[in-house]
Design an enzyme around this catalytic site. Structure first.
Site, PDB file in Angstrom:
ATOM      1  N   ASP A   1      75.823  -6.360  -4.782  1.00  0.00           N
ATOM      2  CA  ASP A   1      77.283  -6.567  -5.916  1.00  0.00           C
ATOM      3  C   ASP A   1      77.295  -7.798  -5.979  1.00  0.00           C
ATOM      4  OD1 ASP A   1      77.111  -3.795  -5.657  1.00  0.00           O
ATOM      5  OD2 ASP A   1      79.133  -3.500  -5.036  1.00  0.00           O
TER       6      ASP A   1
ATOM      7  N   ASP B   1      77.493  -2.516  -8.830  1.00  0.00           N
ATOM      8  CA  ASP B   1      78.667  -1.410  -9.197  1.00  0.00           C
ATOM      9  C   ASP B   1      78.524  -1.166 -10.554  1.00  0.00           C
ATOM     10  OD1 ASP B   1      80.012  -0.711  -6.958  1.00  0.00           O
ATOM     11  OD2 ASP B   1      81.844  -1.788  -7.518  1.00  0.00           O
TER      12      ASP B   1
ATOM     13  N   HIS C   1      80.123   0.898 -13.111  1.00  0.00           N
ATOM     14  CA  HIS C   1      81.314   1.751 -13.685  1.00  0.00           C
ATOM     15  C   HIS C   1      81.186   2.316 -15.100  1.00  0.00           C
ATOM     16  CE1 HIS C   1      82.386   1.598  -9.302  1.00  0.00           C
ATOM     17  NE2 HIS C   1      83.053   0.475  -9.452  1.00  0.00           N
TER      18      HIS C   1
ATOM     19  N   HIS D   1      86.459   5.197 -15.012  1.00  0.00           N
ATOM     20  CA  HIS D   1      86.248   5.254 -13.658  1.00  0.00           C
ATOM     21  C   HIS D   1      87.534   5.454 -12.821  1.00  0.00           C
ATOM     22  CE1 HIS D   1      84.643   4.438  -9.540  1.00  0.00           C
ATOM     23  NE2 HIS D   1      83.748   5.195  -9.866  1.00  0.00           N
TER      24      HIS D   1
ATOM     25  N   HIS E   1      86.561  -3.256 -13.464  1.00  0.00           N
ATOM     26  CA  HIS E   1      85.481  -4.012 -12.945  1.00  0.00           C
ATOM     27  C   HIS E   1      84.073  -3.542 -13.197  1.00  0.00           C
ATOM     28  CE1 HIS E   1      86.549  -1.713  -9.353  1.00  0.00           C
ATOM     29  NE2 HIS E   1      85.247  -2.028  -9.202  1.00  0.00           N
TER      30      HIS E   1
ATOM     31  N   LYS F   1      75.117   1.736  -8.672  1.00  0.00           N
ATOM     32  CA  LYS F   1      76.005   2.694  -7.931  1.00  0.00           C
ATOM     33  C   LYS F   1      77.409   3.024  -8.712  1.00  0.00           C
ATOM     34  CE  LYS F   1      77.330  -0.760  -4.575  1.00  0.00           C
ATOM     35  NZ  LYS F   1      78.822  -0.781  -4.756  1.00  0.00           N
TER      36      LYS F   1
ATOM     37  N   CYS G   1      81.889  -3.140   0.386  1.00  0.00           N
ATOM     38  CA  CYS G   1      80.304  -2.688  -0.060  1.00  0.00           C
ATOM     39  C   CYS G   1      79.286  -3.251   0.723  1.00  0.00           C
ATOM     40  CB  CYS G   1      80.296  -3.055  -1.450  1.00  0.00           C
ATOM     41  SG  CYS G   1      81.324  -2.123  -2.608  1.00  0.00           S
TER      42      CYS G   1
END
Length: 254
Positions: free
Chosen positions: A39, A78, A80, A84, A127, A152, A197
């Site tokens: 990330d 990430d 999203h 989310h 984010h 993810k 993470c």
């Protein structure tokens, strides 16, 4: 920044192990390593959820992948949707438990949802929204066409700290399969954020049977106390915490 794989990994594969007399797994296969860069995205470096030291981590990740002969490199993001469940601005979309009202919810508080059923969810600023600048990897991060790319947290109702699966472990990502197809046995985790993470990825790596490492000076976190607690928990699971200067000696001793 994209570089040819030959420049990033000058020595790879079983050739390294044969030269150095590397150790073998129980099934007779040479141990292989993967660097998992977690990330390192714009929003976590300088955007809506910036981690202190994020810029330093970009340079540290580049140095690490250039200085150590990993057999594979994975880069996670990430990813999203706008709706989310982790976004504080979206609590009105979901049914909170205990009669909580979305208007009373603040960023970084922890809530639970009855629909969908989520026992504990920390709420963050929006984010890493799919397709936005914030979700892109930092432009200074070195990349290769051979990297394993892992996205993810791409389902509205699932949080995914780990690069291996969502938090409930009901929806795995592509990472475990990709690593096993490459014969990887040892996973070195770094990136953002250390206690979230990066730590969850290392924990899942250990639980999945990999030799798992966290490269501490190639990661950055937010909460010092949480970082110490995660380090204690992961150490008990067999995760090793090392510095970037120790990675090459570890690889050469494998």
């Amino acid at each position: 920044v994209f570089l040819p794989a030959s420049r990033l990994n000058p020595v790879t594969g079983t050739f390294l192990y044969l030269i150095l007399g590397g150790k073998m797994e129980a099934d007779g296969c040479a141990r292989k390593s993967a660097l998992v860069i977690v990330d390192v995205q714009n929003d976590f470096v300088s955007g809506s959820l910036a981690v202190p030291g994020g810029e330093r981590v970009v340079a540290a990740c580049n140095h690490l992948r250039c200085s150590a002969p990993f057999d594979a490199v994975a880069v996670t993001q990430d990813w999203h949707p706008q709706e989310h469940i982790s976004f504080a601005c979206n609590t009105h979309r979901y049914e909170l438990t205990d009669g909580a009202q979305s208007a009373d919810i603040r960023e970084f508080s922890t809530v639970s949802f009855s629909n969908p059923p989520v026992e504990s969810q920390t709420l963050y600023p929006a984010h890493c929204v799919q397709g936005t600048w914030g979700a892109e990897c930092h432009p200074g991060l070195m990349r290769s066409a051979e990297d394993i790319n892992v996205k993810k947290g791409d389902a509205c109702h699932q949080e995914s700290y780990s690069a291996f699966a969502d938090n409930s472990r009901s929806s795995p990502t592509c990472l475990d399969d990709a690593l096993r197809r490459r014969g990887v046995t040892d996973v070195f985790c770094c990136g953002l954020a250390y206690e979230i993470c990066v730590a969850w990825t290392a924990r899942d790596a250990a639980r999945l049977g990999y030799h798992a490492y966290v490269v501490e000076d190639t990661s950055a976190g937010v909460d010092v106390r949480a970082m110490a607690e995660m380090k204690k928990e992961l150490t008990a699971l067999g995760v090793q915490f090392i510095q970037s200067s120790e990675v090459l000696p570890v690889l050469l001793s494998m």
